[in-house]
Design a protein around this motif. Structure first.
Motif, PDB file in Angstrom:
ATOM      1  N   THR A 137       0.809  -1.221   0.000  1.00 15.47           N
ATOM      2  CA  THR A 137       0.000   0.000   0.000  1.00 15.47           C
ATOM      3  C   THR A 137       0.842   1.271   0.000  1.00 15.47           C
ATOM      4  O   THR A 137       0.288   2.371   0.060  1.00 15.47           O
ATOM      5  CB  THR A 137      -0.925   0.030   1.234  1.00 15.47           C
ATOM      6  OG1 THR A 137      -0.111  -0.087   2.421  1.00 15.47           O
ATOM      7  CG2 THR A 137      -1.927  -1.097   1.198  1.00 15.47           C
ATOM      8  N   ASP A 138       2.180   1.129  -0.087  1.00 16.04           N
ATOM      9  CA  ASP A 138       3.012   2.322  -0.037  1.00 16.04           C
ATOM     10  C   ASP A 138       2.880   3.170  -1.296  1.00 16.04           C
ATOM     11  O   ASP A 138       3.046   4.388  -1.258  1.00 16.04           O
ATOM     12  CB  ASP A 138       4.486   1.943   0.190  1.00 16.04           C
ATOM     13  CG  ASP A 138       4.996   0.932  -0.826  1.00 16.04           C
ATOM     14  OD1 ASP A 138       4.181   0.133  -1.334  1.00 16.04           O
ATOM     15  OD2 ASP A 138       6.209   0.934  -1.099  1.00 16.04           O
ATOM     16  N   ARG A 139       2.556   2.522  -2.418  1.00 15.74           N
ATOM     17  CA  ARG A 139       2.271   3.226  -3.665  1.00 15.74           C
ATOM     18  C   ARG A 139       1.122   2.511  -4.360  1.00 15.74           C
ATOM     19  O   ARG A 139       1.147   1.291  -4.503  1.00 15.74           O
ATOM     20  CB  ARG A 139       3.488   3.239  -4.605  1.00 15.74           C
ATOM     21  CG  ARG A 139       4.702   3.973  -4.096  1.00 15.74           C
ATOM     22  CD  ARG A 139       5.818   3.947  -5.129  1.00 15.74           C
ATOM     23  NE  ARG A 139       5.456   4.731  -6.305  1.00 15.74           N
ATOM     24  CZ  ARG A 139       6.107   4.658  -7.469  1.00 15.74           C
ATOM     25  NH1 ARG A 139       7.104   3.797  -7.617  1.00 15.74           N
ATOM     26  NH2 ARG A 139       5.748   5.407  -8.493  1.00 15.74           N
ATOM     27  N   PHE A 140       0.111   3.265  -4.785  1.00 16.45           N
ATOM     28  CA  PHE A 140      -0.992   2.632  -5.506  1.00 16.45           C
ATOM     29  C   PHE A 140      -1.562   3.590  -6.534  1.00 16.45           C
ATOM     30  O   PHE A 140      -1.437   4.806  -6.425  1.00 16.45           O
ATOM     31  CB  PHE A 140      -2.088   2.143  -4.548  1.00 16.45           C
ATOM     32  CG  PHE A 140      -2.759   3.228  -3.742  1.00 16.45           C
ATOM     33  CD1 PHE A 140      -3.859   3.905  -4.227  1.00 16.45           C
ATOM     34  CD2 PHE A 140      -2.272   3.563  -2.485  1.00 16.45           C
ATOM     35  CE1 PHE A 140      -4.482   4.899  -3.483  1.00 16.45           C
ATOM     36  CE2 PHE A 140      -2.884   4.546  -1.725  1.00 16.45           C
ATOM     37  CZ  PHE A 140      -3.994   5.219  -2.222  1.00 16.45           C
ATOM     38  N   LEU A 141      -2.192   2.996  -7.542  1.00 19.99           N
ATOM     39  CA  LEU A 141      -2.839   3.762  -8.610  1.00 19.99           C
ATOM     40  C   LEU A 141      -4.296   3.341  -8.695  1.00 19.99           C
ATOM     41  O   LEU A 141      -4.598   2.154  -8.846  1.00 19.99           O
ATOM     42  CB  LEU A 141      -2.155   3.505  -9.955  1.00 19.99           C
ATOM     43  CG  LEU A 141      -2.891   4.064 -11.185  1.00 19.99           C
ATOM     44  CD1 LEU A 141      -2.775   5.587 -11.209  1.00 19.99           C
ATOM     45  CD2 LEU A 141      -2.352   3.475 -12.473  1.00 19.99           C
ATOM     46  N   PHE A 142      -5.197   4.308  -8.619  1.00 22.79           N
ATOM     47  CA  PHE A 142      -6.612   4.030  -8.824  1.00 22.79           C
ATOM     48  C   PHE A 142      -6.924   4.217 -10.298  1.00 22.79           C
ATOM     49  O   PHE A 142      -6.746   5.304 -10.852  1.00 22.79           O
ATOM     50  CB  PHE A 142      -7.480   4.961  -7.980  1.00 22.79           C
ATOM     51  CG  PHE A 142      -8.949   4.820  -8.257  1.00 22.79           C
ATOM     52  CD1 PHE A 142      -9.598   3.621  -7.983  1.00 22.79           C
ATOM     53  CD2 PHE A 142      -9.680   5.856  -8.798  1.00 22.79           C
ATOM     54  CE1 PHE A 142     -10.958   3.477  -8.255  1.00 22.79           C
ATOM     55  CE2 PHE A 142     -11.027   5.729  -9.056  1.00 22.79           C
ATOM     56  CZ  PHE A 142     -11.672   4.529  -8.790  1.00 22.79           C
ATOM     57  N   ALA A 143      -7.357   3.141 -10.958  1.00 18.71           N
ATOM     58  CA  ALA A 143      -7.588   3.173 -12.401  1.00 18.71           C
ATOM     59  C   ALA A 143      -9.065   3.191 -12.782  1.00 18.71           C
ATOM     60  O   ALA A 143      -9.399   3.129 -13.961  1.00 18.71           O
ATOM     61  CB  ALA A 143      -6.899   1.982 -13.068  1.00 18.71           C
ATOM     62  N   GLY A 144      -9.964   3.231 -11.796  1.00 22.46           N
ATOM     63  CA  GLY A 144     -11.386   3.304 -12.088  1.00 22.46           C
ATOM     64  C   GLY A 144     -11.898   2.079 -12.831  1.00 22.46           C
ATOM     65  O   GLY A 144     -11.461   0.956 -12.588  1.00 22.46           O
ATOM     66  N   PHE A 145     -12.830   2.288 -13.753  1.00 26.37           N
ATOM     67  CA  PHE A 145     -13.370   1.215 -14.581  1.00 26.37           C
ATOM     68  C   PHE A 145     -12.586   1.125 -15.888  1.00 26.37           C
ATOM     69  O   PHE A 145     -12.342   2.146 -16.540  1.00 26.37           O
ATOM     70  CB  PHE A 145     -14.843   1.469 -14.915  1.00 26.37           C
ATOM     71  CG  PHE A 145     -15.795   1.221 -13.782  1.00 26.37           C
ATOM     72  CD1 PHE A 145     -16.346  -0.031 -13.570  1.00 26.37           C
ATOM     73  CD2 PHE A 145     -16.134   2.260 -12.927  1.00 26.37           C
ATOM     74  CE1 PHE A 145     -17.234  -0.257 -12.526  1.00 26.37           C
ATOM     75  CE2 PHE A 145     -17.024   2.048 -11.876  1.00 26.37           C
ATOM     76  CZ  PHE A 145     -17.567   0.787 -11.672  1.00 26.37           C
ATOM     77  N   LEU A 146     -12.197  -0.072 -16.279  1.00 22.10           N
ATOM     78  CA  LEU A 146     -11.568  -0.265 -17.575  1.00 22.10           C
ATOM     79  C   LEU A 146     -12.626  -0.189 -18.683  1.00 22.10           C
ATOM     80  O   LEU A 146     -13.808  -0.462 -18.433  1.00 22.10           O
ATOM     81  CB  LEU A 146     -10.877  -1.624 -17.643  1.00 22.10           C
ATOM     82  CG  LEU A 146      -9.647  -1.797 -16.746  1.00 22.10           C
ATOM     83  CD1 LEU A 146      -9.163  -3.242 -16.801  1.00 22.10           C
ATOM     84  CD2 LEU A 146      -8.533  -0.846 -17.165  1.00 22.10           C
ATOM     85  N   PRO A 147     -12.230   0.153 -19.910  1.00 23.49           N
ATOM     86  CA  PRO A 147     -13.201   0.192 -21.014  1.00 23.49           C
ATOM     87  C   PRO A 147     -13.823  -1.190 -21.231  1.00 23.49           C
ATOM     88  O   PRO A 147     -13.161  -2.220 -21.047  1.00 23.49           O
ATOM     89  CB  PRO A 147     -12.348   0.600 -22.216  1.00 23.49           C
ATOM     90  CG  PRO A 147     -11.155   1.279 -21.640  1.00 23.49           C
ATOM     91  CD  PRO A 147     -10.887   0.591 -20.336  1.00 23.49           C
ATOM     92  N   PRO A 148     -15.078  -1.248 -21.648  1.00 25.31           N
ATOM     93  CA  PRO A 148     -15.741  -2.539 -21.834  1.00 25.31           C
ATOM     94  C   PRO A 148     -15.310  -3.294 -23.086  1.00 25.31           C
ATOM     95  O   PRO A 148     -15.335  -4.526 -23.100  1.00 25.31           O
ATOM     96  CB  PRO A 148     -17.228  -2.164 -21.918  1.00 25.31           C
ATOM     97  CG  PRO A 148     -17.230  -0.742 -22.391  1.00 25.31           C
ATOM     98  CD  PRO A 148     -16.002  -0.110 -21.810  1.00 25.31           C
TER      99      PRO A 148
END
Length: 289
Positions: A137-148
């Motif tokens: 958890t020291d570095r993370f990226l939130f990428a949301g929803f991927l394209p369908p």
């Protein structure tokens, strides 16, 4: 411009209040958030039916204005105008507004107009999923929803494949297996976790590799809100002589000796002079550039 906490009691100062709401368990609504919703002049909501249920939970009724991707351009100017004299609260259907939800343009325009912007922090599914996954958890990226669509999804995965951080994504049940399979193909078979129904009765965090998780959900995705957490890429093993020779052989089909040595040195993290000598030998004493 900020509003002192002492003023956030019964009468709110004009401005925009960004209010985090529960992602499942209504008991997670903070007393401060409840106070803001109780005293706001109007609440900007994604879905008035969802927010009405939350307001019933705290025993209040307040005016609501739908504000979502489909009407934001039309509604936003009116909300900005009201902030001059009224307290406008912004909520999403669940969690923290602006995190995979509409709202950032409202914040931007409120600041541009000189209005106060106050955040009332609280639940966020992405952060909660990280705490359940047992991954770095020291570095993370939130990428949301991927394209369908398959091609667009693969391209999006390729963009984040080399990022040295834990990845957090949202997904729906029907698309879960396909997304896990695509992640395994694009990222390699990394450790991952599928979390769902966070803070609710059937909260669950299933861990494994991306391929094993894809197989688990191949027969059908689970119900409920889902977050996928994927481990960062592992350290690449050091390049061997065989790796260097193979890379040089390929590069020499396209480039002169010097440029081939430079390209492979950069790609594999090896010494250029050594690679240059090996490249010359592979060319049987061919000319340099």
């Amino acid at each position: 411009m900020t509003i002192p906490v002492t003023q956030i009691e019964n009468t709110l100062e004009p401005g925009l209040y960004i209010v985090a709401t529960p992602i499942g368990n209504l008991g997670d609504l903070s007393p401060r958030a409840a106070n803001i919703l109780t005293n706001a002049d109007i609440i900007a909501v994604e879905d008035s039916r969802v927010t009405a249920g939350l307001l019933r939970h705290i025993g209040v009724k307040r005016p609501m204005q739908p504000y979502h991707d489909h009407n934001a351009e039309h509604v936003r100017p009116g909300l900005i105008a009201r902030m001059a004299t009224q307290a406008v609260a912004l909520v999403s259907d669940a969690g923290t507004p602006l995190i995979s939800d509409p709202g950032y343009k409202l914040v931007r325009d409120a600041r541009a107009a000189g209005h106060a912007v106050v955040t009332i922090p609280g639940p966020c599914a992405a952060i909660a999923a990280l705490t359940l996954a047992g991954l770095p958890t020291d570095r993370f990226l939130f990428a949301g929803f991927l394209p369908p669509k398959e091609k667009a999804r693969a391209d999006a995965i390729a963009e984040i494949a080399s990022i040295r951080a834990t990845l957090v994504l949202y997904e729906s049940g029907p698309r879960l297996a396909a997304t896990l399979t695509a992640l395994a193909q694009g990222l390699g078979d990394r450790e991952a976790a599928v979390t769902r129904e966070i803070t609710k009765k059937f909260e669950e965090a299933v861990t494994g590799t991306l391929s094993t998780l894809a197989a688990r959900y191949a027969e059908g995705g689970p119900k409920g809100e889902i977050a996928i957490v994927v481990a960062p890429p592992g350290e690449a093993p050091p390049a061997t002589e065989q790796d260097a020779d193979a890379a040089l052989a390929e590069a020499l089909t396209r480039l002169p000796v010097g440029r081939a040595a430079s390209e492979v040195a950069k790609a594999l993290g090896l010494d250029r002079k050594t690679l240059y000598a090996r490249a010359l030998a592979m060319k049987d004493g061919g000319s340099s550039d």
